[in-house]
Design an enzyme around this catalytic site. Structure first.
Site, PDB file in Angstrom:
ATOM      1  N   CYS A  48     -49.175 -53.179  -4.606  1.00 35.30           N
ATOM      2  CA  CYS A  48     -49.929 -53.433  -3.900  1.00 35.30           C
ATOM      3  C   CYS A  48     -50.740 -52.187  -3.409  1.00 35.30           C
ATOM      4  O   CYS A  48     -50.371 -51.376  -3.103  1.00 35.30           O
ATOM      5  CB  CYS A  48     -49.708 -54.432  -2.508  1.00 35.30           C
ATOM      6  SG  CYS A  48     -48.900 -55.961  -2.359  1.00 35.30           S
ATOM      7  N   GLY A  91     -52.251 -52.314  -8.740  1.00 34.05           N
ATOM      8  CA  GLY A  91     -52.591 -54.194  -8.574  1.00 34.05           C
ATOM      9  C   GLY A  91     -53.383 -54.040  -9.515  1.00 34.05           C
ATOM     10  O   GLY A  91     -54.536 -54.172  -8.888  1.00 34.05           O
ATOM     11  N   ASN A 105     -48.767 -53.815   1.858  1.00 33.81           N
ATOM     12  CA  ASN A 105     -48.533 -52.878   1.082  1.00 33.81           C
ATOM     13  C   ASN A 105     -47.208 -53.454   0.823  1.00 33.81           C
ATOM     14  O   ASN A 105     -46.145 -52.363   1.776  1.00 33.81           O
ATOM     15  CB  ASN A 105     -48.982 -52.278   0.295  1.00 33.81           C
ATOM     16  CG  ASN A 105     -48.052 -51.166  -0.659  1.00 33.81           C
ATOM     17  OD1 ASN A 105     -47.520 -52.040  -1.213  1.00 33.81           O
ATOM     18  ND2 ASN A 105     -47.948 -49.807  -0.835  1.00 33.81           N
ATOM     19  N   GLY A 106     -46.056 -53.892   0.493  1.00 31.99           N
ATOM     20  CA  GLY A 106     -44.497 -54.063   0.563  1.00 31.99           C
ATOM     21  C   GLY A 106     -43.498 -55.025   0.369  1.00 31.99           C
ATOM     22  O   GLY A 106     -44.128 -55.764  -0.266  1.00 31.99           O
ATOM     23  N   TYR A 137     -43.870 -42.504 -10.292  1.00 32.02           N
ATOM     24  CA  TYR A 137     -45.015 -42.413 -11.679  1.00 32.02           C
ATOM     25  C   TYR A 137     -45.833 -43.173 -10.702  1.00 32.02           C
ATOM     26  O   TYR A 137     -47.277 -43.517 -10.541  1.00 32.02           O
ATOM     27  CB  TYR A 137     -43.766 -44.137 -11.992  1.00 32.02           C
ATOM     28  CG  TYR A 137     -44.899 -45.016 -12.239  1.00 32.02           C
ATOM     29  CD1 TYR A 137     -45.734 -44.376 -13.495  1.00 32.02           C
ATOM     30  CD2 TYR A 137     -44.772 -45.913 -12.429  1.00 32.02           C
ATOM     31  CE1 TYR A 137     -46.054 -45.403 -14.727  1.00 32.02           C
ATOM     32  CE2 TYR A 137     -45.824 -46.827 -13.283  1.00 32.02           C
ATOM     33  CZ  TYR A 137     -46.133 -46.484 -13.696  1.00 32.02           C
ATOM     34  OH  TYR A 137     -47.334 -47.528 -15.211  1.00 32.02           O
TER      35      TYR A 137
END
Length: 485
Positions: free
Chosen positions: A16, A42, A117-118, A257
């Site tokens: 996300c 995403g 996000n998570g 990354y």
């Protein structure tokens, strides 16, 4: 990795990206720009919700930001000076519009939009309890649990109800919440997932990465601290910290990354850290060779660092196409095996007869590494030495990263020799966990209190994993089938 099409990279995927704007006449347009910059976080779906002072307006769509939010009619249908947006990947669960964020609900206090996000690691337990108490869920997303916890809280004010909800959830979250009362940006107490704040002509902006601020012309102000809630109401911006202080554990894979190389995370340039990882890899795992070649694009900074440290020339021995869609339908097994060439092709004239060092950021299942090594052999490489700019990925992530079950992780099944044989390389080495910390400016990984969440490498999970630990194998399968970020 569990992907939306079979030719995609064998990579861990951050699921996300979030972006919010409070106090701009062009809020929705700015959010669309910000989501463009976060597209790498995403690529399955995107959504924007705006607030015009009276009404909430939402547009959500499957696919990329481009094409869905680049049209004037879409942006005009999202009026208001407040807006929040989201880009997502899903895990193994349903891919459907009802799971696309921001999620929105009408509560007793008014509209409530949330972008997350998570991953909430006790979401299934909370969901079962809420359903028993009468809650009716409209999605299979763990994020919706937050909405129901807020709606059913016994506290009086919306802020207190929101804090009450946060205190009941486990795991990782960076949230941007929009209500008639204002906008809130917050991070979990360990700061596992990132969130930053910026300014643009008086507007306050929240974003998953600093690059999104750059793209929309905003000025980076600071990161939201772990456990902090930043509340924006008109011109007032205030901060509260309702949780007991904890030693932060941000996700180390952001530096390896996930984040774009032109972002800043924790006051460190992502690009500079990745070069330092490559240099450390050259120190730990030298090999005689003619060329250092990155697996594009994620291996490029580490390959530059490796080449500079080793003195071996850096070359683009693999050329990547940037025009491969994610919905390619493979027509059969014969074409299936050629699929990697849609994205990567050997620079044959450069490779032939050379001893090469391939640099990549990680190995997950090993399937793409196997294809890349074979491509180099077909191009005439004399020797192929693989070097990986992260330690072996041996454990699944439960904090919002698209990870296969542990049995499918190559490093969880095979030792170094077995992995080397599997990808058919002449040699394979990974940077050590201490070397990774050194590249990040830490002396070594502290065994008692490491500075980062490195559970995918070490199995050292910084939170409880209620849904994973307290379920039977059948329940775990059902949990995974429903868990959509």
């Amino acid at each position: 990795m569990l992907t939306t099409h079979p030719f995609d990279d064998d990579k861990l995927r951050e699921e996300c990206g979030v972006f919010g704007v409070s106090g701009s006449d062009s809020a929705a347009a700015l959010v669309a720009l910000g989501l463009h910059a976060l597209q790498h976080r995403g690529q399955e779906a995107a959504g924007i919700t705006s607030f015009d002072g009276h009404h909430f307006h939402t547009h959500r769509a499957m696919g990329h930001v481009a094409g869905n939010f680049d049209r004037d009619d879409v942006i005009r249908a999202l009026p208001g000076d407040h807006a929040v947006g989201h880009v997502r990947y899903s895990t193994t669960g349903e891919t459907a519009l009802r799971n696309v964020q921001p999620l929105y609900a009408e509560l007793a206090s008014g509209g409530f939009a949330v972008a997350h996000n998570g991953n909430i690691s006790n979401a299934m337990k909370l969901r079962r309890e809420l359903i028993r108490r009468g809650s009716i869920f409209q999605s299979t997303s763990d994020t919706e649990t937050i909405i129901h916890l807020v709606a059913t809280s016994n506290y009086r004010t919306l802020l207190d109800r929101f804090i009450d909800a946060l205190k009941q959830i486990e795991g990782a979250y960076a949230l941007v919440v929009m209500t008639p009362e204002g906008m809130i940006g917050c991070r979990d107490p360990l700061g596992i997932r990132p969130l930053v704040m910026g300014r643009l002509d008086g507007a306050v902006i929240f974003a998953s990465e600093t690059v999104a601020l750059d793209v929309c012309g905003a000025t980076f102000e600071r990161q939201i601290e772990p456990g902090e809630l930043v509340i924006v109401q008109g011109d007032e911006v205030r901060s509260i910290r309702p949780f007991a202080p904890m030693a932060p554990r941000p996700c180390i894979f952001e530096w390896v990354y996930f984040s774009r190389p032109d972002s800043i995370a924790g006051d460190q340039s992502i690009y500079t850290v990745r070069k330092a990882i490559g240099a450390q890899l050259a120190i730990e795992s030298p090999v005689e060779a003619d060329l250092v070649i990155p697996v594009p694009d994620s291996g490029v900074p580490a390959a530059i660092g490796y080449a500079q440290q080793s003195g071996i020339p850096f070359e683009l021995g693999i050329i990547r196409s940037h025009y491969v869609g994610r919905t390619f339908i493979q027509p059969g097994d014969k074409v299936r095996h050629l699929g990697v060439k849609l994205k990567h092709n050997a620079n044959r004239a450069l490779i032939k007869g050379k001893r090469i060092i391939l640099i990549d950021d990680s190995i997950v299942r090993g399937t793409t590494s196997l294809k890349i090594v074979q491509m180099m052999r077909d191009a005439g490489a004399a020797e192929i030495h693989m070097r990986i700019a992260s330690p072996p990925t041996r454990h699944s992530c439960f904090y919002g990263v698209d990870t296969p079950e542990r049995a499918k992780l190559l490093a969880a099944k095979l030792d170094l020799g077995g992995m080397t044989d599997f990808i058919h390389a002449d040699s394979l080495e990974f940077v050590s966990i201490d070397g990774l910390y050194k590249a990040l400016g830490e002396a070594r990984r502290a065994e008692i209190r490491p500075k980062y969440c490195d559970a995918c490498f070490t199995g050292d999970y910084p939170t409880t994993l209620t849904d994973h630990d307290d379920t039977s194998p059948v329940d775990q399968f059902q949990m995974l089938a429903e868990r959509v970020i």
